[in-house]
Design a protein around this motif. Structure first.
Motif, PDB file in Angstrom:
ATOM      1  N   ILE A   1      22.691 -27.153 -19.895  1.00 11.30           N
ATOM      2  CA  ILE A   1      22.452 -27.572 -18.506  1.00 11.30           C
ATOM      3  C   ILE A   1      21.328 -26.769 -17.873  1.00 11.30           C
ATOM      4  O   ILE A   1      21.424 -25.547 -17.727  1.00 11.30           O
ATOM      5  CB  ILE A   1      23.739 -27.385 -17.681  1.00 11.30           C
ATOM      6  N   LEU A   2      20.276 -27.457 -17.489  1.00 11.01           N
ATOM      7  CA  LEU A   2      19.143 -26.829 -16.806  1.00 11.01           C
ATOM      8  C   LEU A   2      19.305 -27.068 -15.313  1.00 11.01           C
ATOM      9  O   LEU A   2      19.313 -28.216 -14.859  1.00 11.01           O
ATOM     10  CB  LEU A   2      17.830 -27.430 -17.298  1.00 11.01           C
ATOM     11  N   ILE A  16      10.355 -24.755 -19.870  1.00  9.27           N
ATOM     12  CA  ILE A  16      11.603 -25.486 -20.118  1.00  9.27           C
ATOM     13  C   ILE A  16      11.879 -25.585 -21.615  1.00  9.27           C
ATOM     14  O   ILE A  16      12.990 -25.332 -22.086  1.00  9.27           O
ATOM     15  CB  ILE A  16      11.532 -26.895 -19.500  1.00  9.27           C
ATOM     16  N   ASN A  17      10.843 -25.943 -22.369  1.00  8.32           N
ATOM     17  CA  ASN A  17      11.010 -26.088 -23.816  1.00  8.32           C
ATOM     18  C   ASN A  17      11.327 -24.760 -24.488  1.00  8.32           C
ATOM     19  O   ASN A  17      12.129 -24.696 -25.429  1.00  8.32           O
ATOM     20  CB  ASN A  17       9.752 -26.705 -24.426  1.00  8.32           C
ATOM     21  N   SER A  18      10.708 -23.691 -24.015  1.00  7.13           N
ATOM     22  CA  SER A  18      10.970 -22.364 -24.582  1.00  7.13           C
ATOM     23  C   SER A  18      12.420 -21.946 -24.345  1.00  7.13           C
ATOM     24  O   SER A  18      13.081 -21.403 -25.237  1.00  7.13           O
ATOM     25  CB  SER A  18      10.034 -21.320 -23.963  1.00  7.13           C
ATOM     26  N   HIS A  51      12.733 -18.876 -12.696  1.00  7.93           N
ATOM     27  CA  HIS A  51      13.455 -20.138 -12.772  1.00  7.93           C
ATOM     28  C   HIS A  51      12.701 -21.094 -13.697  1.00  7.93           C
ATOM     29  O   HIS A  51      11.525 -20.856 -14.000  1.00  7.93           O
ATOM     30  CB  HIS A  51      13.552 -20.740 -11.369  1.00  7.93           C
ATOM     31  N   PRO A  52      13.346 -22.143 -14.153  1.00  5.79           N
ATOM     32  CA  PRO A  52      14.751 -22.505 -13.940  1.00  5.79           C
ATOM     33  C   PRO A  52      15.653 -21.739 -14.898  1.00  5.79           C
ATOM     34  O   PRO A  52      15.166 -20.994 -15.748  1.00  5.79           O
ATOM     35  CB  PRO A  52      14.752 -24.009 -14.275  1.00  5.79           C
ATOM     36  N   ILE A  56       6.935 -19.253 -12.506  1.00  3.02           N
ATOM     37  CA  ILE A  56       8.401 -19.169 -12.555  1.00  3.02           C
ATOM     38  C   ILE A  56       8.965 -18.307 -11.426  1.00  3.02           C
ATOM     39  O   ILE A  56      10.173 -18.341 -11.164  1.00  3.02           O
ATOM     40  CB  ILE A  56       8.899 -18.620 -13.900  1.00  3.02           C
ATOM     41  N   LEU A  57       8.109 -17.554 -10.757  1.00  2.00           N
ATOM     42  CA  LEU A  57       8.565 -16.667  -9.684  1.00  2.00           C
ATOM     43  C   LEU A  57       8.422 -17.293  -8.304  1.00  2.00           C
ATOM     44  O   LEU A  57       8.858 -16.711  -7.302  1.00  2.00           O
ATOM     45  CB  LEU A  57       7.783 -15.349  -9.721  1.00  2.00           C
ATOM     46  N   LEU A  58       7.819 -18.472  -8.225  1.00  7.46           N
ATOM     47  CA  LEU A  58       7.562 -19.091  -6.925  1.00  7.46           C
ATOM     48  C   LEU A  58       8.825 -19.679  -6.299  1.00  7.46           C
ATOM     49  O   LEU A  58       9.630 -20.320  -6.959  1.00  7.46           O
ATOM     50  CB  LEU A  58       6.523 -20.208  -7.062  1.00  7.46           C
ATOM     51  N   ASN A  59       8.951 -19.470  -4.991  1.00 15.17           N
ATOM     52  CA  ASN A  59       9.992 -20.096  -4.186  1.00 15.17           C
ATOM     53  C   ASN A  59       9.317 -20.577  -2.903  1.00 15.17           C
ATOM     54  O   ASN A  59       8.924 -19.766  -2.063  1.00 15.17           O
ATOM     55  CB  ASN A  59      11.107 -19.113  -3.841  1.00 15.17           C
TER      56      ASN A  59
END
Length: 203
Positions: A96-97, A110-112, A135-136, A178-181
């Protein structure tokens, strides 16, 4: 083991002052970018959970191979949206992502996560850039029942991380996204500047 992605798109974007999902991102709306990224990845099933102003996103989502889920309990917090997505899964055994609308996704990341978790004994995979978790997050399908117990009182997914902290795998990636919000207008403007800088950087 396949992967089901749950994209949380039910928030009110109160701190942004406008719908985050409709903000421009890489030539399309942020919402479309998230769906395009998931579609290009190895994800088997995409579930989008709507809430606030759902019709704005549903008219865009119909052009993608996604399952739509409306969360009536959205005002009560993010956990209700995660639960809605979990309950809509065709195969509860899938990994589950959990992805948020305001956290830009990347296909390679995502693939990694998927490939790394699949070949390990760990139960949770989280991407890391320069020592910082982002994330994710990908959860093993074996945690499906545990995830169904989350609530706002126990701080949602944090309770799962705490319970299974010894099984968390950090996956190093070369991607600061990946660190962005994107919570506020300032966050968004800074992210745009970062994106422009990355696009101009030599390969």
């Amino acid at each position: 083991m396949g992967v089901t992605a749950i994209l949380l798109a039910a928030g009110q974007s109160s701190r942004m002052g406008k719908l985050k999902g409709l903000l421009p991102w890489k030539g399309v709306t942020l919402f479309e970018h998230q769906l395009m990224t998931l579609e290009k990845s190895s994800v088997e099933e995409i579930i989008v959970v709507f809430g606030y102003q759902a019709e704005q996103f549903m008219k865009l989502a119909k052009y993608f191979p996604v399952r739509m889920k409306f969360n009536k309990k959205n005002p009560f917090g993010k956990c209700s949206s995660i639960l809605s997505g979990l309950q809509a899964m065709k195969n509860p055994k899938n990994n589950i992502l959990i992805a948020a609308l305001d956290q830009p996704l990347d296909t390679d990341t995502i693939n990694s996560l998927s490939e790394t978790l699949e070949g390990s004994d760990h139960l949770i995979a989280v991407p890391v850039f320069l020592g910082k978790r982002g994330h994710p997050v990908l959860f093993s399908g074996s945690l499906h029942n545990d995830l169904l117990t989350i609530n706002e009182e126990t701080m949602g997914l944090r309770s799962i991380f705490q319970k299974y902290k010894d099984t968390v795998m950090e996956v190093s990636v070369n991607n600061p996204t990946i660190l962005l919000n994107l919570n506020t207008p300032d966050d968004y403007q800074m992210a745009l500047k970062q994106q422009i800088k990355e696009d101009r950087s030599p390969c």
